[in-house]
Design a protein around this motif. Sequence first.
Motif, PDB file in Angstrom:
ATOM      1  N   ARG A  62       1.062  -1.039  -0.054  1.00 30.54           N
ATOM      2  CA  ARG A  62       0.429   0.156   0.009  1.00 30.54           C
ATOM      3  C   ARG A  62       0.812   1.377   0.410  1.00 30.54           C
ATOM      4  N   LEU A  63       1.070   2.068  -1.611  1.00 29.32           N
ATOM      5  CA  LEU A  63       1.298   3.032  -0.788  1.00 29.32           C
ATOM      6  C   LEU A  63       0.588   3.972   0.295  1.00 29.32           C
ATOM      7  N   ASP A  64       1.948   5.594   0.538  1.00 29.92           N
ATOM      8  CA  ASP A  64       0.987   6.430   1.475  1.00 29.92           C
ATOM      9  C   ASP A  64       1.791   7.299   0.745  1.00 29.92           C
ATOM     10  N   GLY A  65       1.430   9.050   1.463  1.00 27.17           N
ATOM     11  CA  GLY A  65       1.588   9.858   1.367  1.00 27.17           C
ATOM     12  C   GLY A  65       0.713  10.171  -0.122  1.00 27.17           C
ATOM     13  N   LYS A  66       1.301  11.354  -0.597  1.00 25.56           N
ATOM     14  CA  LYS A  66       1.184  11.712  -2.150  1.00 25.56           C
ATOM     15  C   LYS A  66       0.479  10.224  -3.237  1.00 25.56           C
ATOM     16  N   ASP A  67       0.732   9.039  -3.069  1.00 22.99           N
ATOM     17  CA  ASP A  67      -0.363   8.127  -3.453  1.00 22.99           C
ATOM     18  C   ASP A  67      -0.874   7.485  -2.363  1.00 22.99           C
ATOM     19  N   GLU A  68      -1.330   7.392  -1.144  1.00 22.66           N
ATOM     20  CA  GLU A  68      -2.526   7.301  -0.595  1.00 22.66           C
ATOM     21  C   GLU A  68      -3.899   6.489  -1.850  1.00 22.66           C
ATOM     22  N   GLY A  69      -3.850   5.474  -1.624  1.00 25.58           N
ATOM     23  CA  GLY A  69      -5.098   5.021  -2.287  1.00 25.58           C
ATOM     24  C   GLY A  69      -4.262   4.093  -3.579  1.00 25.58           C
ATOM     25  N   ILE A  70      -3.452   3.996  -3.607  1.00 20.42           N
ATOM     26  CA  ILE A  70      -2.443   3.404  -4.313  1.00 20.42           C
ATOM     27  C   ILE A  70      -2.044   2.026  -3.965  1.00 20.42           C
ATOM     28  N   ILE A  71      -2.520   0.909  -4.243  1.00 19.31           N
ATOM     29  CA  ILE A  71      -2.119  -0.443  -4.070  1.00 19.31           C
ATOM     30  C   ILE A  71      -0.726  -1.054  -4.960  1.00 19.31           C
ATOM     31  N   GLU A  72      -0.254  -1.788  -4.983  1.00 24.00           N
ATOM     32  CA  GLU A  72       0.638  -1.868  -5.608  1.00 24.00           C
ATOM     33  C   GLU A  72       0.644  -3.538  -5.224  1.00 24.00           C
ATOM     34  N   VAL A  73      -0.267  -4.715  -6.247  1.00 19.94           N
ATOM     35  CA  VAL A  73       0.056  -5.683  -6.181  1.00 19.94           C
ATOM     36  C   VAL A  73       1.652  -6.738  -7.176  1.00 19.94           C
ATOM     37  N   LEU A  74       1.998  -7.690  -6.611  1.00 16.04           N
ATOM     38  CA  LEU A  74       3.776  -7.344  -6.178  1.00 16.04           C
ATOM     39  C   LEU A  74       3.285  -9.379  -7.172  1.00 16.04           C
ATOM     40  N   MET A  75       3.695  -9.712  -7.997  1.00 14.89           N
ATOM     41  CA  MET A  75       4.230 -11.138  -7.903  1.00 14.89           C
ATOM     42  C   MET A  75       5.666 -10.993  -8.094  1.00 14.89           C
ATOM     43  N   CYS A  76       5.790 -12.149  -7.074  1.00 15.29           N
ATOM     44  CA  CYS A  76       7.380 -12.292  -7.078  1.00 15.29           C
ATOM     45  C   CYS A  76       7.566 -14.165  -6.576  1.00 15.29           C
ATOM     46  N   ARG A  77       7.480 -14.990  -7.704  1.00 15.72           N
ATOM     47  CA  ARG A  77       7.440 -15.861  -7.893  1.00 15.72           C
ATOM     48  C   ARG A  77       8.826 -16.355  -8.451  1.00 15.72           C
ATOM     49  N   HIS A  78       9.638 -16.307  -8.136  1.00 13.92           N
ATOM     50  CA  HIS A  78      10.993 -16.121  -9.013  1.00 13.92           C
ATOM     51  C   HIS A  78      11.942 -17.152  -9.597  1.00 13.92           C
ATOM     52  N   LYS A  79      11.766 -18.064  -9.272  1.00 14.61           N
ATOM     53  CA  LYS A  79      12.364 -19.941  -9.351  1.00 14.61           C
ATOM     54  C   LYS A  79      11.377 -19.756 -10.749  1.00 14.61           C
ATOM     55  N   ALA A  80      10.664 -19.903 -10.757  1.00 12.94           N
ATOM     56  CA  ALA A  80       9.381 -19.976 -11.801  1.00 12.94           C
ATOM     57  C   ALA A  80       8.481 -19.029 -12.268  1.00 12.94           C
ATOM     58  N   CYS A 101     -13.186  -5.391  -1.468  1.00 11.95           N
ATOM     59  CA  CYS A 101     -13.696  -5.373  -0.597  1.00 11.95           C
ATOM     60  C   CYS A 101     -13.786  -3.978   0.151  1.00 11.95           C
ATOM     61  N   ASP A 102     -12.719  -3.486  -0.079  1.00  6.98           N
ATOM     62  CA  ASP A 102     -11.474  -2.043   0.241  1.00  6.98           C
ATOM     63  C   ASP A 102     -12.073  -0.588   0.108  1.00  6.98           C
ATOM     64  N   SER A 103     -12.497  -0.100   0.342  1.00 10.94           N
ATOM     65  CA  SER A 103     -12.984   1.297  -0.278  1.00 10.94           C
ATOM     66  C   SER A 103     -12.247   2.385  -0.063  1.00 10.94           C
ATOM     67  N   ALA A 104     -11.073   2.237   0.617  1.00  5.03           N
ATOM     68  CA  ALA A 104     -10.010   2.329   0.418  1.00  5.03           C
ATOM     69  C   ALA A 104      -8.924   2.287  -1.114  1.00  5.03           C
ATOM     70  N   VAL A 105      -9.044   1.955  -1.724  1.00  2.43           N
ATOM     71  CA  VAL A 105      -8.128   0.991  -2.658  1.00  2.43           C
ATOM     72  C   VAL A 105      -8.289   2.137  -4.019  1.00  2.43           C
ATOM     73  N   ARG A 106      -7.614   2.804  -4.482  1.00  2.93           N
ATOM     74  CA  ARG A 106      -8.352   3.736  -5.829  1.00  2.93           C
ATOM     75  C   ARG A 106      -8.482   3.406  -7.210  1.00  2.93           C
ATOM     76  N   VAL A 107      -6.592   3.127  -7.183  1.00  2.96           N
ATOM     77  CA  VAL A 107      -6.185   1.970  -8.028  1.00  2.96           C
ATOM     78  C   VAL A 107      -5.301   0.977  -7.603  1.00  2.96           C
ATOM     79  N   VAL A 108      -5.316   0.032  -8.549  1.00  4.35           N
ATOM     80  CA  VAL A 108      -4.249  -1.534  -8.248  1.00  4.35           C
ATOM     81  C   VAL A 108      -3.280  -1.221  -9.706  1.00  4.35           C
ATOM     82  N   ILE A 109      -1.931  -1.938  -9.530  1.00  4.64           N
ATOM     83  CA  ILE A 109      -1.433  -1.540 -10.199  1.00  4.64           C
ATOM     84  C   ILE A 109      -1.271  -2.819 -10.246  1.00  4.64           C
TER      85      ILE A 109
END
Length: 320
Positions: A62-80, A101-109
Amino acid sequence: MAVLVAKRTVSGFSCWRSSALSLRGTLGRSARDAARLPSLVPGCVGHRRLHTEEPVEVDFRRLDGKDEGIIEVLMCRHKARNALGHVFVSQMRELMTTLSCDSAVRVVILRSLVPGVFCAGADLKERALMNHTESDLFVHSLRSLMTQIATLPSPTIAAIDGVALGGGLEVALACDLRTAAYSAQMGLIETTRGLLPGAGGSQRLPRTVGITLAKELIFTGRRVGGQEALDMGLVNRAVEQNQAGDAAYREALSLAREILPQAPIAVRMAKEAMNRGMEVDIGSAMAIERMCYAQVIPTRDRQEGMAAFIEKRPPRYTGE
């Protein structure tokens, strides 16, 4: 693990959650509370993990500060190379349920932490061990995941900084918007493996680039780079790759920052109107637009937008 259920409504989502574990509560914690969470993710350092017994293959930030509301979904299955295996898909589906279900989410990356790869597609090693029934059930689960991504209330952006093939491109196609590095490689290559796109690609690609071009790409299994993807409308923006290998992510973040100041309920309802309207005739689509428009009329954000216009100042939207 808790079971979370989401019910679709005209105004977005109504949600219920298990009292055993609230991932939504985790997402909604303050930065101070989040700092006390003990688990850090190998390969995703500094980000909270969603599971305690499984390897973390999908995480979030979850980003904060001026970017509050942006959520980053991080794909990190490195070996595969972020291949779509059981654990990866399970964790992604759980996170999508939570975000819906999270109304605080404005944009998802959606972005990858694996260098040179967005998502390499199906986990062929896992798939080879499945019988016909198991394979059919797993592809159904994949198709459900893509639907979850596509129906998130908030705008979604796929940042394609590397390879996005087969199911990997289907993940990106399920997002509302896409950014790509020129060096990225994208394609629905299933026909080269004796298959066809089975997680929404055969339906979403024609809706994105047009039926004749989609047929060419799927029939041939051809891969395209970022510039060609931009030219055909497969991605919204394409940029030269940088030394860090995250140019598409940087462009996605820039795009998210353009969306962030806008009234969140209005943005959600605009997405609802467009997505649902695309599937019906124009008369029915107009009725859907009218229903979605009616949802924003009584909001405080609409009143704030009008007041800001009259007072000649930037609006301060709260999502109410």
